[in-house]
Scaffold this motif. Structure first.
Motif, PDB file in Angstrom:
ATOM      1  N   GLU A 108       0.828  -1.213   0.000  1.00 32.29           N
ATOM      2  CA  GLU A 108       0.000   0.000   0.000  1.00 32.29           C
ATOM      3  C   GLU A 108       0.866   1.269   0.000  1.00 32.29           C
ATOM      4  O   GLU A 108       0.593   2.214  -0.745  1.00 32.29           O
ATOM      5  CB  GLU A 108      -0.907  -0.019   1.229  1.00 32.29           C
ATOM      6  CG  GLU A 108      -1.883   1.130   1.298  1.00 32.29           C
ATOM      7  CD  GLU A 108      -2.766   1.038   2.527  1.00 32.29           C
ATOM      8  OE1 GLU A 108      -3.000   2.101   3.140  1.00 32.29           O
ATOM      9  OE2 GLU A 108      -3.205  -0.075   2.882  1.00 32.29           O
ATOM     10  N   ILE A 109       1.913   1.290   0.800  1.00 34.06           N
ATOM     11  CA  ILE A 109       2.790   2.463   0.873  1.00 34.06           C
ATOM     12  C   ILE A 109       3.499   2.701  -0.460  1.00 34.06           C
ATOM     13  O   ILE A 109       3.540   3.813  -0.971  1.00 34.06           O
ATOM     14  CB  ILE A 109       3.820   2.304   2.011  1.00 34.06           C
ATOM     15  CG1 ILE A 109       3.123   2.408   3.363  1.00 34.06           C
ATOM     16  CG2 ILE A 109       4.930   3.352   1.895  1.00 34.06           C
ATOM     17  CD1 ILE A 109       3.985   2.015   4.536  1.00 34.06           C
ATOM     18  N   PHE A 110       4.081   1.649  -1.025  1.00 32.53           N
ATOM     19  CA  PHE A 110       4.810   1.816  -2.282  1.00 32.53           C
ATOM     20  C   PHE A 110       3.864   2.177  -3.423  1.00 32.53           C
ATOM     21  O   PHE A 110       4.204   2.990  -4.284  1.00 32.53           O
ATOM     22  CB  PHE A 110       5.635   0.572  -2.602  1.00 32.53           C
ATOM     23  CG  PHE A 110       6.937   0.532  -1.857  1.00 32.53           C
ATOM     24  CD1 PHE A 110       8.085   1.090  -2.403  1.00 32.53           C
ATOM     25  CD2 PHE A 110       7.026  -0.025  -0.593  1.00 32.53           C
ATOM     26  CE1 PHE A 110       9.288   1.089  -1.711  1.00 32.53           C
ATOM     27  CE2 PHE A 110       8.221  -0.040   0.119  1.00 32.53           C
ATOM     28  CZ  PHE A 110       9.352   0.519  -0.446  1.00 32.53           C
ATOM     29  N   GLU A 111       2.668   1.599  -3.442  1.00 30.18           N
ATOM     30  CA  GLU A 111       1.705   1.941  -4.496  1.00 30.18           C
ATOM     31  C   GLU A 111       1.238   3.383  -4.365  1.00 30.18           C
ATOM     32  O   GLU A 111       0.997   4.049  -5.370  1.00 30.18           O
ATOM     33  CB  GLU A 111       0.527   0.968  -4.472  1.00 30.18           C
ATOM     34  CG  GLU A 111       0.910  -0.394  -5.016  1.00 30.18           C
ATOM     35  CD  GLU A 111      -0.233  -1.388  -5.038  1.00 30.18           C
ATOM     36  OE1 GLU A 111      -1.270  -1.161  -4.369  1.00 30.18           O
ATOM     37  OE2 GLU A 111      -0.077  -2.428  -5.708  1.00 30.18           O
ATOM     38  N   LYS A 112       1.133   3.872  -3.140  1.00 23.84           N
ATOM     39  CA  LYS A 112       0.742   5.269  -2.911  1.00 23.84           C
ATOM     40  C   LYS A 112       1.737   6.225  -3.571  1.00 23.84           C
ATOM     41  O   LYS A 112       1.374   7.318  -4.004  1.00 23.84           O
ATOM     42  CB  LYS A 112       0.669   5.530  -1.406  1.00 23.84           C
ATOM     43  CG  LYS A 112       0.381   6.974  -1.028  1.00 23.84           C
ATOM     44  CD  LYS A 112       0.297   7.152   0.472  1.00 23.84           C
ATOM     45  CE  LYS A 112       1.675   7.325   1.051  1.00 23.84           C
ATOM     46  NZ  LYS A 112       1.670   7.727   2.463  1.00 23.84           N
ATOM     47  N   HIS A 113       2.989   5.803  -3.680  1.00 23.99           N
ATOM     48  CA  HIS A 113       4.041   6.649  -4.261  1.00 23.99           C
ATOM     49  C   HIS A 113       4.368   6.284  -5.708  1.00 23.99           C
ATOM     50  O   HIS A 113       5.452   6.586  -6.202  1.00 23.99           O
ATOM     51  CB  HIS A 113       5.304   6.567  -3.405  1.00 23.99           C
ATOM     52  CG  HIS A 113       5.142   7.214  -2.072  1.00 23.99           C
ATOM     53  ND1 HIS A 113       4.950   8.570  -1.905  1.00 23.99           N
ATOM     54  CD2 HIS A 113       5.120   6.686  -0.824  1.00 23.99           C
ATOM     55  CE1 HIS A 113       4.822   8.847  -0.625  1.00 23.99           C
ATOM     56  NE2 HIS A 113       4.918   7.724   0.056  1.00 23.99           N
ATOM     57  N   GLY A 114       3.438   5.624  -6.388  1.00 25.12           N
ATOM     58  CA  GLY A 114       3.593   5.403  -7.819  1.00 25.12           C
ATOM     59  C   GLY A 114       4.345   4.142  -8.222  1.00 25.12           C
ATOM     60  O   GLY A 114       4.848   4.062  -9.340  1.00 25.12           O
ATOM     61  N   MET A 115       4.400   3.171  -7.332  1.00 25.28           N
ATOM     62  CA  MET A 115       5.058   1.902  -7.650  1.00 25.28           C
ATOM     63  C   MET A 115       3.993   0.827  -7.824  1.00 25.28           C
ATOM     64  O   MET A 115       2.929   0.892  -7.221  1.00 25.28           O
ATOM     65  CB  MET A 115       6.018   1.488  -6.534  1.00 25.28           C
ATOM     66  CG  MET A 115       7.108   2.497  -6.222  1.00 25.28           C
ATOM     67  SD  MET A 115       8.302   2.747  -7.546  1.00 25.28           S
ATOM     68  CE  MET A 115       9.226   1.226  -7.475  1.00 25.28           C
ATOM     69  N   ALA A 116       4.300  -0.161  -8.645  1.00 26.66           N
ATOM     70  CA  ALA A 116       3.414  -1.310  -8.823  1.00 26.66           C
ATOM     71  C   ALA A 116       4.148  -2.556  -8.337  1.00 26.66           C
ATOM     72  O   ALA A 116       5.312  -2.763  -8.693  1.00 26.66           O
ATOM     73  CB  ALA A 116       3.023  -1.468 -10.284  1.00 26.66           C
ATOM     74  N   GLU A 117       3.483  -3.347  -7.540  1.00 28.80           N
ATOM     75  CA  GLU A 117       4.095  -4.589  -7.057  1.00 28.80           C
ATOM     76  C   GLU A 117       4.141  -5.602  -8.201  1.00 28.80           C
ATOM     77  O   GLU A 117       3.131  -5.855  -8.856  1.00 28.80           O
ATOM     78  CB  GLU A 117       3.273  -5.151  -5.896  1.00 28.80           C
ATOM     79  CG  GLU A 117       3.857  -6.423  -5.322  1.00 28.80           C
ATOM     80  CD  GLU A 117       2.952  -7.036  -4.278  1.00 28.80           C
ATOM     81  OE1 GLU A 117       3.345  -7.047  -3.107  1.00 28.80           O
ATOM     82  OE2 GLU A 117       1.843  -7.492  -4.652  1.00 28.80           O
TER      83      GLU A 117
END
Length: 144
Positions: A108-117
């Motif tokens: 959730e944190i990384f996706e909030k900053h424009g990253m995709a898992e």
């Protein structure tokens, strides 16, 4: 970091984020992501665990750990961290603060900053040589 490193293809974050509080963690992650090239990759290795672990094939030690409540899991991780850094590695000045997150929270944190898992898994124990240290997650994120 932003001023000294720019346009990196890959960044590996290994076992550092749980020693940073919420606000600084968020800022650090945002700055790291800003140093990546478009479509750059972050590889995260952290003491972590999934909240949903049905059909997860892991060693009994990890299965036992996953059965604890969220609060107890974080206390166990904190103890392991203190034990390994203060006693096993003799690091007297190592901070005792620990801010553990579940694998879902990291996503959730990384996706909030424009990253995709693009990959996420619990690093499995070696059954022939079980480790006493806590479970670790391997997560890979790609910049959008």
């Amino acid at each position: 970091i932003q001023t000294s490193l720019k346009n990196l293809n890959t960044i590996i974050l290994s076992m550092v984020l749980h020693h940073i509080n919420d606000i600084n963690q968020d800022e650090f992650i945002k700055n790291i992501i800003n140093t990546l090239k478009k479509r750059g990759t972050i590889i995260l290795i952290e003491d972590s665990y999934p909240t949903k672990f049905r059909n997860l094939i892991v060693h009994n030690n990890i299965n036992d750990f996953l059965r604890f409540s969220q609060e107890k899991k974080k206390k166990i991780l904190s103890f392991y961290d203190w034990f390994s850094n203060r006693l096993m590695r003799n690091r007297d000045n190592f901070p005792l603060f620990c801010n553990y997150r579940t694998m879902e929270e990291w996503k959730e944190i990384f996706e909030k900053h424009g990253m995709a898992e693009i990959k996420s898994e619990l690093i499995k124990d070696n059954p022939t040589n079980p480790d006493i240290f806590p479970p670790k997650a391997l997560m890979v994120f790609k910049k959008k």
